[in-house]
Design an enzyme around this catalytic site. Structure first.
Site, PDB file in Angstrom:
ATOM      1  N   TYR A  33       0.830  -1.205   0.000  1.00 28.00           N
ATOM      2  CA  TYR A  33       0.000   0.000   0.000  1.00 28.00           C
ATOM      3  C   TYR A  33       0.861   1.249   0.000  1.00 28.00           C
ATOM      4  O   TYR A  33       2.075   1.186   0.194  1.00 28.00           O
ATOM      5  CB  TYR A  33      -0.952  -0.014   1.198  1.00 28.00           C
ATOM      6  CG  TYR A  33      -0.326   0.317   2.538  1.00 28.00           C
ATOM      7  CD1 TYR A  33       0.533  -0.578   3.171  1.00 28.00           C
ATOM      8  CD2 TYR A  33      -0.584   1.528   3.166  1.00 28.00           C
ATOM      9  CE1 TYR A  33       1.105  -0.269   4.396  1.00 28.00           C
ATOM     10  CE2 TYR A  33      -0.016   1.840   4.399  1.00 28.00           C
ATOM     11  CZ  TYR A  33       0.832   0.933   5.001  1.00 28.00           C
ATOM     12  OH  TYR A  33       1.403   1.249   6.209  1.00 28.00           O
ATOM     13  N   ARG A  52       8.162   4.123  -4.735  1.00 31.62           N
ATOM     14  CA  ARG A  52       8.264   3.106  -3.665  1.00 31.62           C
ATOM     15  C   ARG A  52       7.257   1.982  -3.907  1.00 31.62           C
ATOM     16  O   ARG A  52       7.556   0.812  -3.655  1.00 31.62           O
ATOM     17  CB  ARG A  52       8.051   3.730  -2.292  1.00 31.62           C
ATOM     18  CG  ARG A  52       8.259   2.708  -1.166  1.00 31.62           C
ATOM     19  CD  ARG A  52       8.218   3.321   0.209  1.00 31.62           C
ATOM     20  NE  ARG A  52       6.940   3.942   0.474  1.00 31.62           N
ATOM     21  CZ  ARG A  52       6.689   4.726   1.524  1.00 31.62           C
ATOM     22  NH1 ARG A  52       7.642   4.989   2.394  1.00 31.62           N
ATOM     23  NH2 ARG A  52       5.497   5.247   1.696  1.00 31.62           N
ATOM     24  N   ARG A 100      -6.887 -20.754  -2.568  1.00 34.47           N
ATOM     25  CA  ARG A 100      -5.916 -20.573  -1.492  1.00 34.47           C
ATOM     26  C   ARG A 100      -4.757 -21.550  -1.646  1.00 34.47           C
ATOM     27  O   ARG A 100      -4.940 -22.759  -1.738  1.00 34.47           O
ATOM     28  CB  ARG A 100      -6.594 -20.770  -0.136  1.00 34.47           C
ATOM     29  CG  ARG A 100      -5.715 -20.349   1.014  1.00 34.47           C
ATOM     30  CD  ARG A 100      -6.471 -20.349   2.335  1.00 34.47           C
ATOM     31  NE  ARG A 100      -5.596 -19.892   3.402  1.00 34.47           N
ATOM     32  CZ  ARG A 100      -4.669 -20.656   3.976  1.00 34.47           C
ATOM     33  NH1 ARG A 100      -4.524 -21.907   3.593  1.00 34.47           N
ATOM     34  NH2 ARG A 100      -3.889 -20.157   4.937  1.00 34.47           N
ATOM     35  N   LYS A 147       6.475  -2.101   1.797  1.00 34.16           N
ATOM     36  CA  LYS A 147       5.326  -1.512   2.510  1.00 34.16           C
ATOM     37  C   LYS A 147       4.113  -2.429   2.373  1.00 34.16           C
ATOM     38  O   LYS A 147       3.211  -2.195   1.556  1.00 34.16           O
ATOM     39  CB  LYS A 147       5.045  -0.101   1.971  1.00 34.16           C
ATOM     40  CG  LYS A 147       4.146   0.732   2.884  1.00 34.16           C
ATOM     41  CD  LYS A 147       4.185   2.193   2.474  1.00 34.16           C
ATOM     42  CE  LYS A 147       3.130   3.032   3.121  1.00 34.16           C
ATOM     43  NZ  LYS A 147       3.271   3.207   4.559  1.00 34.16           N
ATOM     44  N   GLU A 179      12.105   2.097  14.227  1.00 34.03           N
ATOM     45  CA  GLU A 179      11.240   3.207  13.786  1.00 34.03           C
ATOM     46  C   GLU A 179       9.992   3.211  14.652  1.00 34.03           C
ATOM     47  O   GLU A 179       9.850   2.390  15.566  1.00 34.03           O
ATOM     48  CB  GLU A 179      10.888   3.046  12.300  1.00 34.03           C
ATOM     49  CG  GLU A 179      10.196   1.732  11.990  1.00 34.03           C
ATOM     50  CD  GLU A 179      10.004   1.470  10.499  1.00 34.03           C
ATOM     51  OE1 GLU A 179       9.929   2.422   9.700  1.00 34.03           O
ATOM     52  OE2 GLU A 179       9.905   0.288  10.141  1.00 34.03           O
ATOM     53  N   LEU A 203      11.089   1.027   7.094  1.00 32.45           N
ATOM     54  CA  LEU A 203      10.495   1.504   5.852  1.00 32.45           C
ATOM     55  C   LEU A 203      11.278   2.733   5.379  1.00 32.45           C
ATOM     56  O   LEU A 203      11.625   3.593   6.195  1.00 32.45           O
ATOM     57  CB  LEU A 203       9.027   1.875   6.065  1.00 32.45           C
ATOM     58  CG  LEU A 203       8.325   2.266   4.762  1.00 32.45           C
ATOM     59  CD1 LEU A 203       8.082   1.040   3.892  1.00 32.45           C
ATOM     60  CD2 LEU A 203       7.018   2.975   5.024  1.00 32.45           C
TER      61      LEU A 203
HETATM   62  N1  PLP Z   1       7.720   3.596   8.927  1.00 32.46           N
HETATM   63  C1  PLP Z   1       6.581   2.885   8.936  1.00 32.46           C
HETATM   64  C2  PLP Z   1       6.560   1.556   9.602  1.00 32.46           C
HETATM   65  C3  PLP Z   1       5.412   3.400   8.330  1.00 32.46           C
HETATM   66  O1  PLP Z   1       4.278   2.677   8.356  1.00 32.46           O
HETATM   67  C4  PLP Z   1       5.466   4.673   7.719  1.00 32.46           C
HETATM   68  C5  PLP Z   1       4.276   5.245   7.080  1.00 32.46           C
HETATM   69  O2  PLP Z   1       3.231   4.647   7.015  1.00 32.46           O
HETATM   70  C6  PLP Z   1       6.669   5.388   7.750  1.00 32.46           C
HETATM   71  C7  PLP Z   1       7.784   4.804   8.343  1.00 32.46           C
HETATM   72  C8  PLP Z   1       6.781   6.743   7.108  1.00 32.46           C
HETATM   73  O3  PLP Z   1       6.812   6.635   5.717  1.00 32.46           O
HETATM   74  P1  PLP Z   1       6.291   7.825   4.789  1.00 32.46           P
HETATM   75  O4  PLP Z   1       7.099   9.036   5.173  1.00 32.46           O
HETATM   76  O5  PLP Z   1       6.599   7.380   3.413  1.00 32.46           O
HETATM   77  O6  PLP Z   1       4.846   8.005   5.081  1.00 32.46           O
END
Ligand code: PLP
Length: 283
Positions: A33, A52, A100, A147, A179, A203
């Site tokens: 997503y 991304r 499945r 993501k 994070e 991420l």
């Molecule tokens: N880290 C995680 C785990 C996230 O879910 C997100 C955003 O959803 C971010 C970092 C920040 O990413 P972005 O700046 O691309 O929204």
């Protein structure tokens, strides 16, 4: 007002939009997503989110449902018909519907869903007060650079934070902060911004990339390396970044004030710069 949403080539009222119960996104979290913020009716950092998304799809050997140009057109149309001035566009691609099976299906067509959400983001009270975070073990999977829609542990983290009267959680692995549950994490010490280096552990935030670029342009020093919760508690400032929160100060970690316990000058300045600069390049 009923929203208009997008599902596999069609614009439909949200009440009529349907996805198969055999969809692998539903059965196996086999989907990725993106969330793109809308300010003044325009998309912030669209290019970064589209790139991304392409990378996430490639890493999972998933088909690209549409081209980047088509994706932009869909985003724009949804923002327009739903009259979104401030809010977000959520996009999800799954591997599609199939019997499945753990193996990837050969002939499934990807599912593409987009919808909008109106949300006040710029004048959030948290930007003035800062947020509080707790630390939690990072027990997510090892490819956090993709993501995916596997968001149960981040949801549990948010709930654990709320149960303790805090706003969010910072995740810790092998003694170092990776994070936040849904944002990238930073501290500031003696004027230097410290944030986890890119890798599979976090991420690759689109907001992170933009904010680090603006910080460098403003001659602020940056160190991309892991840091501990202890180092964060002893820092002058802390903050998080994400597409929907921009730059958001963190003023408390595990109940202890960071620095003065007030919003720090670097976080406040970076928020201003980010909002100003990203509005200029919005599409
Ligand atoms: N880290 C995680 C785990 C996230 O879910 C997100 C955003 O959803 C971010 C970092 C920040 O990413 P972005 O700046 O691309 O929204």
């Amino acid at each position: 007002m009923t929203r208009t949403v997008y599902v596999n080539g069609e614009y439909l009222p949200e009440t009529e939009a349907k996805v198969s119960i055999f969809d692998r996104g539903f059965l196996m979290a086999d989907g990725v997503y993106e969330v793109t913020t809308v300010l003044d009716g325009k998309l912030i950092d669209f290019d970064g989110h589209a790139k991304r998304l392409a990378r996430s799809l490639n890493e999972l050997e998933m088909k690209h449902p549409v081209t980047e140009e088509e994706l932009l057109a869909i985003h724009r149309k949804l923002v327009e018909v739903n009259e979104v001035e401030e809010g977000l566009v959520y996009l999800q691609v799954t591997r599609g519907a199939a019997d499945r099976d753990f193996a990837y299906p050969k002939d499934a067509e990807p599912t593409l869903v987009l919808f909008t959400q109106k949300k006040q983001a710029v004048n959030s009270p948290a930007a003035k007060t800062g947020i509080s975070v707790i630390s939690l073990p990072d027990i997510r999977w090892g490819r956090r650079d993709i993501k995916t829609v596997q968001l149960l542990y981040p949801s549990m983290g948010k709930m654990a934070a709320k149960a303790q009267g805090a706003d969010d959680a910072w995740l810790v692995e092998d003694g170092f902060v990776t994070e936040g549950t849904s944002n990238n994490a930073y501290i500031v010490k003696d004027g230097v911004i410290i944030t986890r280096n890119l890798g599979n552990e976090i991420l690759h935030g689109i907001t992170r990339a933009a904010v680090l670029r603006f910080a460098a342009e403003a001659q602020i020093k940056i160190e991309e390396r892991p840091f501990t919760i202890e180092e964060a508690k002893a820092a002058d400032e802390a903050f998080v970044t994400s597409a929907t929160t921009f730059v958001l100060p963190v003023t408390k970690i595990d109940g202890e004030a960071v620095g003065t316990g007030q919003v720090g000058p670097i976080a406040a300045r970076l928020r201003e710069i980010y909002l100003e600069e990203s509005r200029k390049t919005a599409v």
